[in-house]
Design an enzyme around this catalytic site. Structure first.
Site, PDB file in Angstrom:
ATOM      1  N   ARG A  48       0.852  -1.189   0.000  1.00  0.00           N
ATOM      2  CA  ARG A  48       0.000   0.000   0.000  1.00  0.00           C
ATOM      3  C   ARG A  48       0.888   1.240   0.000  1.00  0.00           C
ATOM      4  O   ARG A  48       1.740   1.396   0.866  1.00  0.00           O
ATOM      5  CB  ARG A  48      -0.903  -0.004   1.239  1.00  0.00           C
ATOM      6  CG  ARG A  48      -1.834   1.194   1.272  1.00  0.00           C
ATOM      7  CD  ARG A  48      -2.803   1.099   2.424  1.00  0.00           C
ATOM      8  NE  ARG A  48      -3.584   2.323   2.499  1.00  0.00           N
ATOM      9  CZ  ARG A  48      -4.708   2.432   3.175  1.00  0.00           C
ATOM     10  NH1 ARG A  48      -5.179   1.405   3.834  1.00  0.00           N
ATOM     11  NH2 ARG A  48      -5.371   3.565   3.199  1.00  0.00           N
ATOM     12  N   ARG A  92      -7.068  -1.537  -2.236  1.00  0.00           N
ATOM     13  CA  ARG A  92      -5.754  -1.758  -1.626  1.00  0.00           C
ATOM     14  C   ARG A  92      -5.641  -3.221  -1.207  1.00  0.00           C
ATOM     15  O   ARG A  92      -6.636  -3.889  -0.945  1.00  0.00           O
ATOM     16  CB  ARG A  92      -5.508  -0.848  -0.426  1.00  0.00           C
ATOM     17  CG  ARG A  92      -6.462  -1.019   0.735  1.00  0.00           C
ATOM     18  CD  ARG A  92      -7.474   0.004   0.671  1.00  0.00           C
ATOM     19  NE  ARG A  92      -8.292   0.231   1.846  1.00  0.00           N
ATOM     20  CZ  ARG A  92      -9.386   0.928   1.774  1.00  0.00           C
ATOM     21  NH1 ARG A  92      -9.788   1.437   0.632  1.00  0.00           N
ATOM     22  NH2 ARG A  92     -10.114   1.146   2.820  1.00  0.00           N
ATOM     23  N   ASP A 128      -5.396  -3.010   4.585  1.00  0.00           N
ATOM     24  CA  ASP A 128      -5.748  -1.870   5.405  1.00  0.00           C
ATOM     25  C   ASP A 128      -5.762  -2.379   6.844  1.00  0.00           C
ATOM     26  O   ASP A 128      -6.342  -3.435   7.124  1.00  0.00           O
ATOM     27  CB  ASP A 128      -7.143  -1.361   4.999  1.00  0.00           C
ATOM     28  CG  ASP A 128      -7.540  -0.076   5.689  1.00  0.00           C
ATOM     29  OD1 ASP A 128      -6.670   0.780   5.892  1.00  0.00           O
ATOM     30  OD2 ASP A 128      -8.724   0.072   6.015  1.00  0.00           O
ATOM     31  N   ASP A 186      -6.729  -1.062  10.623  1.00  0.00           N
ATOM     32  CA  ASP A 186      -7.352   0.010  11.396  1.00  0.00           C
ATOM     33  C   ASP A 186      -7.405  -0.348  12.873  1.00  0.00           C
ATOM     34  O   ASP A 186      -7.770  -1.475  13.235  1.00  0.00           O
ATOM     35  CB  ASP A 186      -8.783   0.269  10.916  1.00  0.00           C
ATOM     36  CG  ASP A 186      -8.842   0.983   9.579  1.00  0.00           C
ATOM     37  OD1 ASP A 186      -7.936   1.781   9.284  1.00  0.00           O
ATOM     38  OD2 ASP A 186      -9.808   0.749   8.836  1.00  0.00           O
TER      39      ASP A 186
END
Length: 163
Positions: free
Chosen positions: A92, A102, A105, A107
């Protein structure tokens, strides 16, 4: 970076991993190994689930999402740095729109009972309680984990479902 496991003040954390490009599943498994190696203790992961892309550019493929929980002894910013390093290592770009496809990810959803907003980071994740693709996998893995206001993940999911 110091080893966060050396900190006796370990905090319960919840993370969401996801992506919508080929290689996401392998990138998520590699990310789990890197989180553990970097000091996320008692790391456990839920089953990957497929969910429709939300708030993305038209034509964005479905996402593969996975909740994971563990304990972290470092700061929220150190955990964010780790998440971003793992994302970059998965391919990424450092500057990347959250609305674009992407491979990976990462989070931060919950960081103990911390509530914070800074230019780099908001905890708990500001949209977590509005997203089935976060709450459903997290409720399966850690239904009794609480948001800072005391609402459990299971209760937040029930609220989102309108129950």
């Amino acid at each position: 970076m110091k080893n966060p496991q050396q900190n006796s003040n370990m905090v319960e954390i919840a993370l969401m991993l996801g992506g919508d490009l080929p290689g996401t599943g392998a990138a998520m498994q590699e990310a789990l190994q890197k989180f553990a190696a970097a000091g996320v203790a008692e790391l456990r992961a839920g089953k990957p689930v497929i969910s429709a892309a939300e708030d993305c550019v038209p034509g964005t493929p479905d996402f593969l999402d996975m909740a994971c929980c563990g304990k972290w002894g470092g700061t929220p910013e150190e955990l964010l740095d780790l998440c971003q390093r793992i994302e970059r290592e998965a391919g990424r770009p450092a500057l990347h729109s959250s609305r674009e496809a992407r491979v990976l990810d990462c989070d931060i959803i919950i960081f103990g009972d911390l509530q914070m907003t800074s230019p780099r980071l908001t905890i708990p994740h500001p949209r977590a309680r509005q997203r089935f693709f976060v709450l459903e996998p997290l409720a399966e893995l850690a239904p009794e984990m609480c948001f800072p206001d005391g609402v459990t993940v299971a209760e937040a999911l029930a609220q989102l479902r309108g129950q």
